[in-house]
Design an enzyme around this catalytic site. Structure first.
Site, PDB file in Angstrom:
ATOM      1  N   ASN A 145      -0.644   5.656   2.350  1.00  0.00           N
ATOM      2  CA  ASN A 145      -0.519   4.437   1.558  1.00  0.00           C
ATOM      3  C   ASN A 145      -1.864   3.890   1.071  1.00  0.00           C
ATOM      4  O   ASN A 145      -1.913   2.843   0.432  1.00  0.00           O
ATOM      5  CB  ASN A 145       0.256   3.360   2.331  1.00  0.00           C
ATOM      6  CG  ASN A 145      -0.448   2.920   3.596  1.00  0.00           C
ATOM      7  OD1 ASN A 145      -1.300   3.635   4.127  1.00  0.00           O
ATOM      8  ND2 ASN A 145      -0.097   1.755   4.097  1.00  0.00           N
ATOM      9  N   CYS A 146      -2.937   4.594   1.325  1.00  0.00           N
ATOM     10  CA  CYS A 146      -4.277   4.191   0.860  1.00  0.00           C
ATOM     11  C   CYS A 146      -4.435   4.550  -0.617  1.00  0.00           C
ATOM     12  O   CYS A 146      -4.175   5.682  -1.025  1.00  0.00           O
ATOM     13  CB  CYS A 146      -5.334   4.900   1.696  1.00  0.00           C
ATOM     14  SG  CYS A 146      -7.014   4.717   1.063  1.00  0.00           S
ATOM     15  N   GLY A 147      -4.880   3.612  -1.420  1.00  0.00           N
ATOM     16  CA  GLY A 147      -5.057   3.845  -2.849  1.00  0.00           C
ATOM     17  C   GLY A 147      -6.028   4.971  -3.162  1.00  0.00           C
ATOM     18  O   GLY A 147      -5.779   5.775  -4.069  1.00  0.00           O
TER      19      GLY A 147
END
Length: 114
Positions: free
Chosen positions: A9-11
Site C-alpha cells: 500500500n506504499c505509494g
C-alpha cells in the site's frame, strides 16, 4: 531475478511495481509486513546500506515512536525497531542479486535493470 521488498500500500512501492510491470521485467515481490524479515538478512542490508539510510524517518511509523526512542536511536535500536515494525524501513528496497538499492528512481532502475 530481482526482488522488490516493501509493503503493497506504499505509494513509492506502487510506482516501482508499475515501472517493472510496464517494462516486462520479471521480479519477485516480498511484502515484509506479511512475509516477515529475518534478522541476518536485515543485518546484511544494514552493513551494506547503513542503518540511517534504511530507517524511514519521514513516515508515520517513525513519528508515532516515543521521543525517547527517536532521540536515543542507534544501530542496534534501529535494527530491533525495523524487525518489530518493518513499515519503518525505507522502501522500496530492490535486491538485484548483486546489490541493494533503497527508494525508487526511474533513472536508477533503468540503469540497474536494463
Amino acid at each position: 531475478m530481482p526482488t522488490l521488498y516493501g509493503i503493497p500500500n506504499c505509494g513509492t512501492v506502487k510506482k516501482a511495481l508499475a515501472w517493472l510491470d510496464a517494462r516486462g521485467i520479471d521480479y519477485q515481490f516480498h511484502d515484509y509486513k506479511r512475509q516477515g524479515l529475518d534478522e541476518p538478512q536485515l543485518r546484511a542490508w544494514v552493513a551494506e546500506l547503513g542503518w540511517e539510510a534504511m530507517l524511514n524517518r519521514r513516515g508515520t511509523t517513525w513519528r508515532r515512536q516515543p521521543e525517547s526512542v527517536r532521540e536515543g536511536i542507534d544501530e542496534e535500536g534501529a535494527i530491533r525497531l525495523m524487525l518489530e515494525q518493518p513499515s519503518i524501513i525505507r522502501r522500496p528496497l530492490l535486491d538485484t542479486g548483486e546489490t541493494r538499492h533503497l527508494g525508487f528512481s526511474e533513472a536508477q532502475y533503468e540503469e540497474l535493470l536494463s
